[in-house]
Design a protein around this motif. Sequence first.
Motif, short mmCIF file in Angstrom:
data_model
loop_
_atom_site.label_atom_id
_atom_site.label_comp_id
_atom_site.label_asym_id
_atom_site.label_seq_id
_atom_site.Cartn_x
_atom_site.Cartn_y
_atom_site.Cartn_z
N LEU A 36 -42.34 19.18 25.32
CA LEU A 36 -42.29 20.49 25.98
C LEU A 36 -41.90 20.34 27.45
O LEU A 36 -41.13 21.16 27.98
CB LEU A 36 -43.64 21.20 25.86
N ASN A 37 -42.42 19.30 28.11
CA ASN A 37 -42.02 19.06 29.50
C ASN A 37 -40.52 18.79 29.60
O ASN A 37 -39.85 19.29 30.51
CB ASN A 37 -42.80 17.87 30.08
N ASN A 38 -39.99 18.01 28.68
CA ASN A 38 -38.55 17.74 28.69
C ASN A 38 -37.75 19.02 28.45
O ASN A 38 -36.71 19.25 29.09
CB ASN A 38 -38.20 16.70 27.61
N SER A 39 -38.24 19.86 27.54
CA SER A 39 -37.54 21.10 27.25
C SER A 39 -37.57 22.05 28.45
O SER A 39 -36.56 22.68 28.79
CB SER A 39 -38.20 21.79 26.04
N LEU A 40 -38.71 22.14 29.10
CA LEU A 40 -38.83 23.03 30.26
C LEU A 40 -38.00 22.53 31.44
O LEU A 40 -37.49 23.34 32.23
CB LEU A 40 -40.30 23.17 30.66
N THR A 41 -37.85 21.22 31.55
CA THR A 41 -36.99 20.67 32.60
C THR A 41 -35.55 21.13 32.40
O THR A 41 -34.86 21.52 33.36
CB THR A 41 -37.05 19.13 32.59
N CYS A 42 -35.09 21.14 31.17
CA CYS A 42 -33.73 21.61 30.85
C CYS A 42 -33.60 23.11 31.10
O CYS A 42 -32.61 23.57 31.68
CB CYS A 42 -33.38 21.29 29.41
N LEU A 43 -34.61 23.88 30.68
CA LEU A 43 -34.54 25.32 30.85
C LEU A 43 -34.61 25.72 32.33
O LEU A 43 -33.99 26.70 32.75
CB LEU A 43 -35.68 25.99 30.08
N ALA A 44 -35.36 24.95 33.12
CA ALA A 44 -35.45 25.24 34.55
C ALA A 44 -34.10 25.14 35.22
O ALA A 44 -33.78 25.90 36.14
CB ALA A 44 -36.45 24.30 35.21
N ALA A 45 -33.27 24.20 34.76
CA ALA A 45 -31.93 24.04 35.32
C ALA A 45 -31.01 25.18 34.89
O ALA A 45 -30.08 25.54 35.60
CB ALA A 45 -31.34 22.70 34.90
N SER A 58 -48.20 36.42 28.82
CA SER A 58 -48.35 35.78 27.52
C SER A 58 -49.13 34.49 27.66
O SER A 58 -49.08 33.80 28.68
CB SER A 58 -46.97 35.46 26.90
N ASN A 59 -49.88 34.17 26.59
CA ASN A 59 -50.70 32.97 26.56
C ASN A 59 -50.50 32.30 25.20
O ASN A 59 -51.01 32.79 24.19
CB ASN A 59 -52.17 33.35 26.78
N PHE A 60 -49.75 31.21 25.19
CA PHE A 60 -49.44 30.52 23.94
C PHE A 60 -50.21 29.19 23.89
O PHE A 60 -49.87 28.25 24.61
CB PHE A 60 -47.94 30.24 23.83
N ILE A 61 -51.24 29.13 23.06
CA ILE A 61 -52.00 27.90 22.92
C ILE A 61 -51.44 27.09 21.75
O ILE A 61 -50.91 27.65 20.79
CB ILE A 61 -53.51 28.19 22.73
N SER A 62 -51.54 25.77 21.88
CA SER A 62 -51.00 24.86 20.86
C SER A 62 -49.58 25.29 20.48
O SER A 62 -49.23 25.40 19.30
CB SER A 62 -51.89 24.85 19.61
N ILE A 63 -48.77 25.51 21.48
CA ILE A 63 -47.45 26.09 21.25
C ILE A 63 -46.54 25.19 20.44
O ILE A 63 -45.63 25.66 19.75
CB ILE A 63 -46.79 26.46 22.60
N SER A 64 -46.78 23.88 20.48
CA SER A 64 -45.92 22.97 19.73
C SER A 64 -46.01 23.22 18.22
O SER A 64 -45.11 22.83 17.47
CB SER A 64 -46.28 21.51 20.04
N GLU A 65 -47.08 23.88 17.78
CA GLU A 65 -47.20 24.20 16.36
C GLU A 65 -46.18 25.24 15.91
O GLU A 65 -45.96 25.43 14.71
CB GLU A 65 -48.62 24.71 16.06
#
Length: 228
Positions: free
Chosen positions: A133-142, A181-188
């Motif tokens: 998720l951190n890697n994905s958010l790094t891409c989306l931030a750009a 929004s509040n997404f818990i255990s979002i990787s699921e």
Amino acid sequence: PKGVINDWRKFKLESEDRDSLSLSKKEILRQMSSPHRSFSRCDKGTGERFCRKMSMKEYELIHDEQEDESCLQKYRKRCMQDMHQRLSFGAKYGYLCELQNGEQFLEAIEKERKTTTVIVHIYEDGIKGCDALNNSLTCLAAEYTAVKFCKIKASNTGAGDRFSNEVLPTLLVYKGGELLSNFISISEQFNEDFFAVDVESFLNEYGLLPERELPPLGNGNTDEQDVE
């Protein structure tokens, strides 16, 4: 459209070398930059005659191909830049910001401008899905530089008991200081291996991301093909 023509007239006026123009041409350009000039009743006929004469001189002035071609390119380019600036108005980020403690967490939410979306990833090392998720958010931030993307370890929030390993990774989305929004255990919500495009689609389903931004226009040395 009349508004576009008037913008072009104004740009033409601003782009002319005033020192090299004759007095009559300067007057024509001045009138072109004020297309909505009104006339009183006593000089209405004179004004109408002047407008008819103006239209011919104006036509010759605007359609002077040799001196107008580069000016037209500059005008088109400025229109594109203005549109890009309007669409890109606001603060720019472009990276995933690491928050160090609960105070920074609160500041990132409460001190941000009301129009800015703030997306915060609560994570811990060694928890499944957090690294992806951190890697994905790094891409989306750009890609979405008007959105503020942050991450913080659950143990650094000051409320670690609320973010146990069972609810990580958690994604919180704020705007104007309010939790959207509040997404818990979002990787699921994703497959075992997921990427930025999966997270992007998920956030778009909830309307949490703005429209994709236009690419930069370059350094100003682009030719006609770049602005069409």
